[in-house]
Enzyme design. Sequence first.
Site, PDB file in Angstrom:
ATOM      1  NE  ARG A  47      -2.932   0.398   3.484  1.00  0.00           N
ATOM      2  CZ  ARG A  47      -2.111   0.584   4.665  1.00  0.00           C
ATOM      3  NH1 ARG A  47      -1.398   1.953   4.508  1.00  0.00           N
ATOM      4  NH2 ARG A  47      -1.994  -0.003   5.526  1.00  0.00           N
ATOM      5  CE1 TYR A  99     -16.023  12.068 -15.680  1.00  0.00           C
ATOM      6  CE2 TYR A  99     -14.633  12.448 -13.690  1.00  0.00           C
ATOM      7  CZ  TYR A  99     -15.586  11.697 -14.377  1.00  0.00           C
ATOM      8  OH  TYR A  99     -15.680  10.529 -14.049  1.00  0.00           O
TER       9      TYR A  99
HETATM   10  N1  PLP Z   1     -11.194  13.638 -15.809  1.00  0.00           N
HETATM   11  C1  PLP Z   1     -11.629  13.546 -17.038  1.00  0.00           C
HETATM   12  C2  PLP Z   1     -11.327  14.615 -18.094  1.00  0.00           C
HETATM   13  C3  PLP Z   1     -12.409  12.225 -17.383  1.00  0.00           C
HETATM   14  O1  PLP Z   1     -12.873  12.416 -18.710  1.00  0.00           O
HETATM   15  C4  PLP Z   1     -12.443  11.364 -16.719  1.00  0.00           C
HETATM   16  C5  PLP Z   1     -13.334  10.181 -16.896  1.00  0.00           C
HETATM   17  O2  PLP Z   1     -14.151  10.038 -17.736  1.00  0.00           O
HETATM   18  C6  PLP Z   1     -12.098  11.483 -15.398  1.00  0.00           C
HETATM   19  C7  PLP Z   1     -11.110  12.560 -14.996  1.00  0.00           C
HETATM   20  C8  PLP Z   1     -12.110  10.440 -14.381  1.00  0.00           C
HETATM   21  O3  PLP Z   1     -11.461   9.460 -14.465  1.00  0.00           O
HETATM   22  P1  PLP Z   1     -11.481   7.783 -14.145  1.00  0.00           P
HETATM   23  O4  PLP Z   1     -12.737   7.353 -14.802  1.00  0.00           O
HETATM   24  O5  PLP Z   1     -10.344   7.107 -14.261  1.00  0.00           O
HETATM   25  O6  PLP Z   1     -12.048   7.612 -12.686  1.00  0.00           O
END
Ligand code: PLP
Length: 373
Positions: A47, A99
């Site tokens: 970990r 996002y």
């Molecule tokens: N950031 C962006 C721009 C994304 O498109 C995504 C997922 O779609 C993430 C972060 C989050 O990533 P994860 O799906 O690996 O948790």
Amino acid sequence: MKTETIAIHSGNIILSATGDVTPAISLSTTFTRNEEGGYTGGHMYSRVSNPNRNALETVLAALEKGEEACAFSSGNTAGMTLFQALDPGSHIIAPDDMYWGFKKQLQFIFKDTLTIDFIDLTDATAIEAHIKPNTVMIWVETPSNPLLKITDLTAISAICKKHQLMLACDSTFASPCLQNPIALGADVVMHSTTKYIGGHSDVLGGALITAKKDAFWEKIRNIQQIGGAVSAPFDCFLLLRSIKTLAYRMRGHCANGMALAQFLEKHPQVEAVYYPGLPSHPQHEIAKQQMSDFGGMLSILVKGGAEEASKVVNKVELFAQATSLGGVESLIEHRASVEGPDTKTPQNLIRISAGLEHIDDLIADLDQALRAS
Ligand code: PLP
């Protein structure tokens, strides 16, 4: 060394005595102590650290021109770790188009500890009016999801330096091959390694990369090691293997992304195309300055509404109708229905992740689906 060379050699840390050319997967959760009480291989418990994670973090830091990286079990965990490391009561500035998972984290998980202004970061002149005495960070996502907005990292970095704020950038859509936010003034870079870095839609992961190993970074490392949402050895192995071809895959994604954008911009069934490589994109000049190419992500507005957009995603044959991005296979999605009823994403928006199939086949498939809609 250039990106292609870093990608192949930087994380290729061989520990075995058998002459391996590529690192083995180290599944042991714990490591033996020597007579002096130390750990001969440098690892105590998986970990805290593990050879495969160490190798992945090494290559990610090198690719992003940072000092150190932390690898996590998902992109969401990487972002959440950064938000957790901020002092309660802090105010942050974040983009209006970002996002949706991080927007949800900020609005729900951190609603009692952080305050957030979601603003249009493409207008750098409007940002200073939102800075408060307790503002600690500007969170940028460029290119943004799903509108492909481009934020001027150098301009935002100057504002951050003036007000002593941290600049963090979700650079997932660009990958480390197309832009390096640390070189443009960012303090921390975030990637969903699930996307281009993994590149084959078969591994979930996330990473933070820091410009400096400072006290804030120590907090992030502690949350990673004590919280324990780490990337597993096999996942690290897959990511290390994928990174070796990242630069070459990105060239294909960018070429296909550009060709699709150019084709769709002229299509009679398409109202608008969002792709930073098109001269019609409002931040095309900034994209040209801070990115070496424009990526494989694009969004379009189909003429009509949700119904017409849904018809297109249901009519394609080669594109998989699925969320996510950055894999070798092209994906397509009606984004508003993925984000849910409170989304501000236009109902006629389709998001496309251009994969590595032949461009003629991709164009033919989209064309037939649009004409049938
Ligand atoms: N950031 C962006 C721009 C994304 O498109 C995504 C997922 O779609 C993430 C972060 C989050 O990533 P994860 O799906 O690996 O948790």
